[in-house]
Design a protein around this motif. Structure first.
Motif, short mmCIF file in Angstrom:
data_model
loop_
_atom_site.label_atom_id
_atom_site.label_comp_id
_atom_site.label_asym_id
_atom_site.label_seq_id
_atom_site.Cartn_x
_atom_site.Cartn_y
_atom_site.Cartn_z
N ILE A 41 -7.10 126.35 52.47
CA ILE A 41 -5.93 126.58 53.31
C ILE A 41 -4.84 125.62 52.84
N SER A 42 -3.61 126.08 52.80
CA SER A 42 -2.51 125.22 52.35
C SER A 42 -2.20 124.17 53.41
N LYS A 43 -1.57 123.11 52.98
CA LYS A 43 -1.21 122.02 53.88
C LYS A 43 -0.31 122.48 55.03
N PRO A 44 0.71 123.30 54.78
CA PRO A 44 1.52 123.79 55.91
C PRO A 44 0.71 124.61 56.92
N GLU A 45 -0.23 125.41 56.42
CA GLU A 45 -1.08 126.19 57.33
C GLU A 45 -2.00 125.27 58.15
N ILE A 46 -2.55 124.27 57.48
CA ILE A 46 -3.42 123.32 58.17
C ILE A 46 -2.63 122.59 59.26
N LYS A 47 -1.42 122.17 58.91
CA LYS A 47 -0.56 121.48 59.89
C LYS A 47 -0.34 122.36 61.11
N GLN A 48 -0.02 123.61 60.87
CA GLN A 48 0.22 124.54 61.97
C GLN A 48 -1.03 124.74 62.83
N LEU A 49 -2.18 124.86 62.20
CA LEU A 49 -3.42 125.05 62.95
C LEU A 49 -3.79 123.79 63.74
N LEU A 54 -0.36 111.30 58.82
CA LEU A 54 -1.68 111.70 58.32
C LEU A 54 -1.62 113.02 57.56
N ILE A 55 -0.82 113.94 58.06
CA ILE A 55 -0.65 115.22 57.36
C ILE A 55 -0.11 114.96 55.95
N GLU A 56 0.83 114.04 55.84
CA GLU A 56 1.44 113.74 54.54
C GLU A 56 0.50 113.02 53.59
N CYS A 57 -0.28 112.08 54.09
CA CYS A 57 -1.05 111.24 53.18
C CYS A 57 -2.47 111.75 52.90
N CYS A 58 -2.98 112.64 53.73
CA CYS A 58 -4.33 113.17 53.50
C CYS A 58 -4.29 114.36 52.55
N SER A 59 -5.36 114.53 51.82
CA SER A 59 -5.45 115.67 50.92
C SER A 59 -5.71 116.95 51.72
N GLU A 60 -5.46 118.08 51.10
CA GLU A 60 -5.74 119.36 51.76
C GLU A 60 -7.21 119.46 52.12
N GLU A 61 -8.07 118.97 51.24
CA GLU A 61 -9.52 119.03 51.48
C GLU A 61 -9.89 118.21 52.72
N GLN A 62 -9.34 117.01 52.84
CA GLN A 62 -9.63 116.17 54.01
C GLN A 62 -9.14 116.84 55.30
N LEU A 63 -7.92 117.37 55.24
CA LEU A 63 -7.36 118.02 56.42
C LEU A 63 -8.13 119.28 56.80
N GLU A 64 -8.55 120.02 55.79
CA GLU A 64 -9.33 121.23 56.06
C GLU A 64 -10.68 120.88 56.70
#
Length: 72
Positions: free
Chosen positions: A3-11, A50-60
């Motif tokens: 999932i892309s970072k913007p999508e993760i942020k929204q979720l 956190l959204i900015e500094c974490c990787s997509e994998e971590q956020l997912e």
């Protein structure tokens, strides 16, 4: 499929703030209590950092863990 970072942020915003925009949530909390509103604003700043500094994998992974807990 990742999932892309913007999508993760929204979720994540939906999980945390439900149907309220994050800034509106802070303003609502501030209207109830200035002390809690200040804390809410700081928490929102940390959320965005956190959204900015974490990787997509971590956020997912975080997102999956939060959704799993909600389903239990």
């Amino acid at each position: 499929m990742s999932i892309s970072k913007p999508e993760i942020k929204q979720l994540l915003e939906r999980v945390i703030f439900e149907e309220t925009y994050p800034q509106d949530w802070v303003e609502d909390v501030w209207a109830l209590s200035a002390m809690h509103g200040d804390s809410g604003a700081k928490l929102l700043d940390v959320f965005y950092a956190l959204i900015e500094c974490c990787s997509e994998e971590q956020l997912e992974n975080l997102l999956h863990n939060l959704y799993e807990k909600q389903l239990k």
